[in-house]
Scaffold this motif. Sequence first.
Motif, PDB file in Angstrom:
ATOM      1  N   GLN A 188       0.837  -1.194   0.000  1.00 10.84           N
ATOM      2  CA  GLN A 188       0.000   0.000   0.000  1.00 10.84           C
ATOM      3  C   GLN A 188       0.871   1.241   0.000  1.00 10.84           C
ATOM      4  O   GLN A 188       2.085   1.149  -0.149  1.00 10.84           O
ATOM      5  CB  GLN A 188      -0.902  -0.015   1.221  1.00 10.84           C
ATOM      6  N   GLU A 189       0.239   2.391   0.176  1.00  9.61           N
ATOM      7  CA  GLU A 189       1.034   3.608   0.254  1.00  9.61           C
ATOM      8  C   GLU A 189       1.883   3.561   1.514  1.00  9.61           C
ATOM      9  O   GLU A 189       1.459   3.053   2.536  1.00  9.61           O
ATOM     10  CB  GLU A 189       0.128   4.852   0.219  1.00  9.61           C
ATOM     11  N   ASN A 192       1.898   9.107   4.444  1.00 13.82           N
ATOM     12  CA  ASN A 192       0.794   9.995   4.139  1.00 13.82           C
ATOM     13  C   ASN A 192       1.281  11.435   4.076  1.00 13.82           C
ATOM     14  O   ASN A 192       2.228  11.786   4.746  1.00 13.82           O
ATOM     15  CB  ASN A 192      -0.280   9.909   5.220  1.00 13.82           C
ATOM     16  N   ASP A 328      -5.026  13.774   7.376  1.00 16.78           N
ATOM     17  CA  ASP A 328      -4.381  13.033   6.296  1.00 16.78           C
ATOM     18  C   ASP A 328      -4.989  13.480   4.974  1.00 16.78           C
ATOM     19  O   ASP A 328      -6.195  13.603   4.847  1.00 16.78           O
ATOM     20  CB  ASP A 328      -4.623  11.541   6.473  1.00 16.78           C
ATOM     21  N   ASN A 345     -11.630  12.167  -3.810  1.00 15.16           N
ATOM     22  CA  ASN A 345     -12.507  11.265  -3.061  1.00 15.16           C
ATOM     23  C   ASN A 345     -13.444  12.013  -2.136  1.00 15.16           C
ATOM     24  O   ASN A 345     -14.642  11.783  -2.113  1.00 15.16           O
ATOM     25  CB  ASN A 345     -11.664  10.348  -2.181  1.00 15.16           C
ATOM     26  N   GLN A 349     -17.506  12.352  -2.098  1.00 15.93           N
ATOM     27  CA  GLN A 349     -18.210  11.851  -0.927  1.00 15.93           C
ATOM     28  C   GLN A 349     -19.088  12.925  -0.311  1.00 15.93           C
ATOM     29  O   GLN A 349     -20.216  12.655   0.099  1.00 15.93           O
ATOM     30  CB  GLN A 349     -17.158  11.388   0.071  1.00 15.93           C
ATOM     31  N   ASP A 435     -14.662  -3.531  -0.039  1.00 17.02           N
ATOM     32  CA  ASP A 435     -13.891  -2.339  -0.333  1.00 17.02           C
ATOM     33  C   ASP A 435     -12.786  -1.972   0.645  1.00 17.02           C
ATOM     34  O   ASP A 435     -12.454  -0.814   0.773  1.00 17.02           O
ATOM     35  CB  ASP A 435     -14.852  -1.149  -0.411  1.00 17.02           C
ATOM     36  N   ASN A 436     -12.251  -2.942   1.373  1.00 13.87           N
ATOM     37  CA  ASN A 436     -11.104  -2.607   2.218  1.00 13.87           C
ATOM     38  C   ASN A 436      -9.834  -3.054   1.512  1.00 13.87           C
ATOM     39  O   ASN A 436      -9.242  -4.051   1.883  1.00 13.87           O
ATOM     40  CB  ASN A 436     -11.171  -3.319   3.569  1.00 13.87           C
ATOM     41  N   TRP A 438      -6.978  -2.117   1.662  1.00  9.38           N
ATOM     42  CA  TRP A 438      -5.741  -2.112   2.456  1.00  9.38           C
ATOM     43  C   TRP A 438      -5.648  -3.292   3.404  1.00  9.38           C
ATOM     44  O   TRP A 438      -4.771  -3.346   4.239  1.00  9.38           O
ATOM     45  CB  TRP A 438      -5.615  -0.809   3.221  1.00  9.38           C
ATOM     46  N   ARG A 449     -12.320   3.076  -7.995  1.00  9.73           N
ATOM     47  CA  ARG A 449     -13.750   3.325  -8.033  1.00  9.73           C
ATOM     48  C   ARG A 449     -14.067   4.556  -8.861  1.00  9.73           C
ATOM     49  O   ARG A 449     -13.234   5.456  -8.966  1.00  9.73           O
ATOM     50  CB  ARG A 449     -14.263   3.560  -6.610  1.00  9.73           C
ATOM     51  N   GLU A 452     -12.790   8.215  -8.175  1.00 11.99           N
ATOM     52  CA  GLU A 452     -11.387   8.280  -7.791  1.00 11.99           C
ATOM     53  C   GLU A 452     -10.556   8.589  -9.020  1.00 11.99           C
ATOM     54  O   GLU A 452     -10.988   8.355 -10.148  1.00 11.99           O
ATOM     55  CB  GLU A 452     -10.922   6.931  -7.213  1.00 11.99           C
ATOM     56  N   LYS A 456      -4.870   6.440  -9.478  1.00 15.24           N
ATOM     57  CA  LYS A 456      -4.601   6.419  -8.034  1.00 15.24           C
ATOM     58  C   LYS A 456      -3.388   5.573  -7.670  1.00 15.24           C
ATOM     59  O   LYS A 456      -2.510   6.020  -6.931  1.00 15.24           O
ATOM     60  CB  LYS A 456      -5.842   5.879  -7.323  1.00 15.24           C
ATOM     61  N   TYR A 460       0.244   6.314  -6.174  1.00 12.59           N
ATOM     62  CA  TYR A 460       0.781   5.668  -4.973  1.00 12.59           C
ATOM     63  C   TYR A 460       2.218   5.223  -5.199  1.00 12.59           C
ATOM     64  O   TYR A 460       3.077   5.444  -4.349  1.00 12.59           O
ATOM     65  CB  TYR A 460      -0.062   4.429  -4.612  1.00 12.59           C
TER      66      TYR A 460
ATOM     67  N   HIS B 246      -3.515   5.699   9.583  1.00  9.58           N
ATOM     68  CA  HIS B 246      -3.498   6.652   8.483  1.00  9.58           C
ATOM     69  C   HIS B 246      -3.859   5.968   7.176  1.00  9.58           C
ATOM     70  O   HIS B 246      -3.149   6.030   6.190  1.00  9.58           O
ATOM     71  CB  HIS B 246      -2.139   7.329   8.372  1.00  9.58           C
ATOM     72  N   ILE B 247      -4.977   5.263   7.242  1.00 11.49           N
ATOM     73  CA  ILE B 247      -5.440   4.554   6.070  1.00 11.49           C
ATOM     74  C   ILE B 247      -6.672   5.268   5.547  1.00 11.49           C
ATOM     75  O   ILE B 247      -7.463   5.805   6.327  1.00 11.49           O
ATOM     76  CB  ILE B 247      -5.766   3.093   6.444  1.00 11.49           C
ATOM     77  N   ASP B 248      -6.830   5.272   4.274  1.00  9.96           N
ATOM     78  CA  ASP B 248      -7.962   5.977   3.682  1.00  9.96           C
ATOM     79  C   ASP B 248      -9.213   5.118   3.809  1.00  9.96           C
ATOM     80  O   ASP B 248      -9.329   4.077   3.181  1.00  9.96           O
ATOM     81  CB  ASP B 248      -7.655   6.249   2.208  1.00  9.96           C
ATOM     82  N   SER B 250     -12.216   6.429   3.305  1.00 12.17           N
ATOM     83  CA  SER B 250     -13.293   7.254   2.760  1.00 12.17           C
ATOM     84  C   SER B 250     -14.240   6.461   1.877  1.00 12.17           C
ATOM     85  O   SER B 250     -15.409   6.796   1.743  1.00 12.17           O
ATOM     86  CB  SER B 250     -12.705   8.415   1.976  1.00 12.17           C
ATOM     87  N   THR B 251     -13.735   5.368   1.285  1.00  8.02           N
ATOM     88  CA  THR B 251     -14.635   4.616   0.414  1.00  8.02           C
ATOM     89  C   THR B 251     -15.470   3.631   1.203  1.00  8.02           C
ATOM     90  O   THR B 251     -16.374   3.007   0.682  1.00  8.02           O
ATOM     91  CB  THR B 251     -13.835   3.809  -0.627  1.00  8.02           C
ATOM     92  N   MET B 252     -15.131   3.466   2.467  1.00 10.44           N
ATOM     93  CA  MET B 252     -15.859   2.472   3.241  1.00 10.44           C
ATOM     94  C   MET B 252     -17.162   3.048   3.748  1.00 10.44           C
ATOM     95  O   MET B 252     -17.503   4.175   3.484  1.00 10.44           O
ATOM     96  CB  MET B 252     -14.990   1.989   4.387  1.00 10.44           C
ATOM     97  N   THR B 254     -20.075   4.778   5.340  1.00 12.28           N
ATOM     98  CA  THR B 254     -20.136   6.074   5.991  1.00 12.28           C
ATOM     99  C   THR B 254     -20.703   5.888   7.384  1.00 12.28           C
ATOM    100  O   THR B 254     -21.403   4.941   7.661  1.00 12.28           O
ATOM    101  CB  THR B 254     -21.036   7.033   5.214  1.00 12.28           C
TER     102      THR B 254
END
Lengths: 545, 294
Positions: A188-189, A192, A328, A345, A349, A435-436, A438, A449, A452, A456, A460, B246-248, B250-252, B254
């Motif tokens: 992953q990234e 941050n 972040d 994003n 949202q 959708d996780n 990470w 998505r 996005e 993306k 990264y 520090h994970i994003d 935002s797509t998860m 709400t």
Amino acid sequence: MRMRRGSIVLSSLLLSMSLIAAGCGSNNSTNNEAANNKASNNKTNTSNNAGTANTATNTAADEKKALDPYEVVMVYPDPNQSDLGTVQAAMNDYLKKTYPDMNMTVKLSPIDWSAYSDKLNLMMSSGEKFDLLWTANWMNFETQVNKGALLPLDDLLNEYGPDIKSVEGDLLEGARRKGSIYGVHVHQELGNPQGVALSKELVDKYHIDLSPLKSGEFKDLGPILKQIKDAEPGVTPAVGPSFPLGAYFGSGSMENITGPIGLDQRDTNPDDQYKVVDAYETPRYMELAQLTHEWYKAGYINKDATTPGIDIWKKFQAKTAFAAIGTDLEIVKDMKIGEPSLMANKSTQLGMDIIQVPLNIDRLHTSKLSATLQAISQTSKDPARAMMLLNLFYKDKNLLTLFNYGVEGKHYVLNNGQIDVPAGKTKDNVGFFHDNQWQLGNQMLNYTRVGEDPNKYLNYEQFNEQVKSQSSPLIGFVFDSEPVKNEMIAVSKVQSTFDPGFQSGQLDPEKELPKMIDKLKSAGLDKIIAEAQKQVDAWRAANGK
Amino acid sequence: MRGNNWTNVLINIGLILLSLVCIIPFWLVLMVSISGQNALAKYGYSFWPKEFDLVAYKFLIHDAEPIIRSFGVSIAVTVIGTVASLAITSALAFSLSRQDFPYRGALSLFVLVTMLFGGGLLPWYLVYTKLLHLQDTMMVLIIPGLIGGFNVFIMRTFFTTSIPPSLIDSAQIDGASEYRTYFNIILPLSLPVLATIGLFVIVNYWNDWFTSLVFIKTDTLYNLQYFLYNTLMNAQYLQSVADKAHIDVSTMQTQPLEELRMAMAIIAVVPVALVFPFLQKYFVKGLTIGAVKG
């Protein structure tokens, strides 16, 4: 009569006591035995499997020896997905078709976020059989390693994880504890950016000039906040809970070791960059705390910043917020300090445009390399197969997509190469919206998505290069908190009473900071510093730094 | 007299203040649950909604299935559990109250020990999962709450103090069996204590979310409290994920709306609040009788 009653009481007492004792005793010993048996089974299993696999590779030219069928149980945190069964079946179909020689099926076993650490803990202690699990350094990874719940993975990685090794390489070292790797880093990234997020509407309305932020300093934001404070009475210029002292200070100035302890990367003694100090005593902390306090007094900061569970983005939506500080930010192409860009994003949202300005970009920290991990449980009956499956998630886009997004056409459709919910569905009723990305495998294999940036993951990769080029002096060092456990607890108690006040500017640092430092010292801070210094020095000597 | 009046006034004021302390948070929850979507973000919590909106309740009705299901689980567990618990507790307490019961002391001690010492989480978990294999069933929500040592002792005290042994003797002289004595004489005389303990048990079952957290995996078996806890905690955990790693996220999912959570809390409180007035008259009686030695 009297005698008899007395003796009955006595004997019943003895009986119940002994029953209790026996109960506890036998429980414990069976547990231990079970654990031992499990462990030894595992060992024999591993060696057996390794053996079979070895012979399989050895005799691959002649004829492949089929593996016994095996179900790999994957445990990870996620809310319930009503279509989980469909996705699991699809994954199993795919595995059967594509990798028949591995002869394995998966069982997806998500646990609610709220129950994850408790349930996982019980599963481990009771010796329940499962294979792959998600863990993290902030999710009891160290404890799990210490109590022997996870398997050391070096040999398994060498044998069954070629793709993991080629993708992760050195990054795997971040989860090395006591000489062995206990977790596989999710690709992953690697860091941050932190900085300011601003409402575009207000920036445009007042033609705000963001160029002073090129300095990368929070204090240059002050005049901008003042402008908004004067012009828009209904708007809070800066909303928290996160403020400069939160993310920005931690990442920008300190190389954190544990709690408030770390290496000062900025002021104290740049020549000796391995000197362990207390973050609160650095001039930089005082400077930022004062700045925040001034902002608070000037009314730039929301009064409810310390209320738990406050959602700053709701305030943006309600048009009562102008800036969020120290949060972040999203990773964009060619990220530079002070360079404004759109938060893609967040904007989608919230349904409103948000601009971000990075003020700090992380270095590569050891902690980031264990911030999200996959590990193999000590109770796994076939760790080799678990590793084979894990390896697939680093090279097989289709399998990873099934896990992350579900079945094409049913749970997602591709819209110009991006993931979208099928027509007429929302993420709440589509049946599978996991959708996780990470949590597992090589994130860079994923689709993006709709909404996005399609690039993306390219961004990264680019960002990772930038982060890696500036790696922390302590990369690879992990603090063992065992010798100062009690002091750590006492220190974190003091921290938690003062931190919110400083972070939101409500406490005057001139008066309160010395008080806090006193309390930290009496809680044993110096002992932690000494221990950390000792470990850092030992690590330096061992690694030739 | 005058002094008495003043004490009365003071006591009344005290009680009114106390009641307010209890009612105000509840009122606040109710008001938040009926305030409009952006009102919270704009004005914060308030005792009178600045924008009145039933959106949270509409949402609950629209997405009612899991809530109704968890409601059903809660009601089933509470009803079955309370009935079973009262039956077992009273039977045990009655036995312990009888002077002529042979192993009275030993059994009392056994109950007492369960009150004083617990096995701890892990043995508890092991017994229900490894020994009884009850995980992920409705039984596991019921069984752990069946007997409380404390309740047994309250009942035993009630039986020994309010039911004269001669009553039992005379019933037996008239030819009643032990069971008949128990069902036709003892239980009808013990309504106050049954109602009191019943209320304890009802509240206990209704509010229990921890058993679900430990044992239940299938979401169709979530009870209402756990469903609420879960919804709340999932949101909080996602927040902490974002903060700590520090994970994003935002797509998860709400976060659930604040007013939605409040509406759920109201829904969870109402049934127990409704049960209480019906049992209250017994409740008072049960406690006085327990307190005064007859």
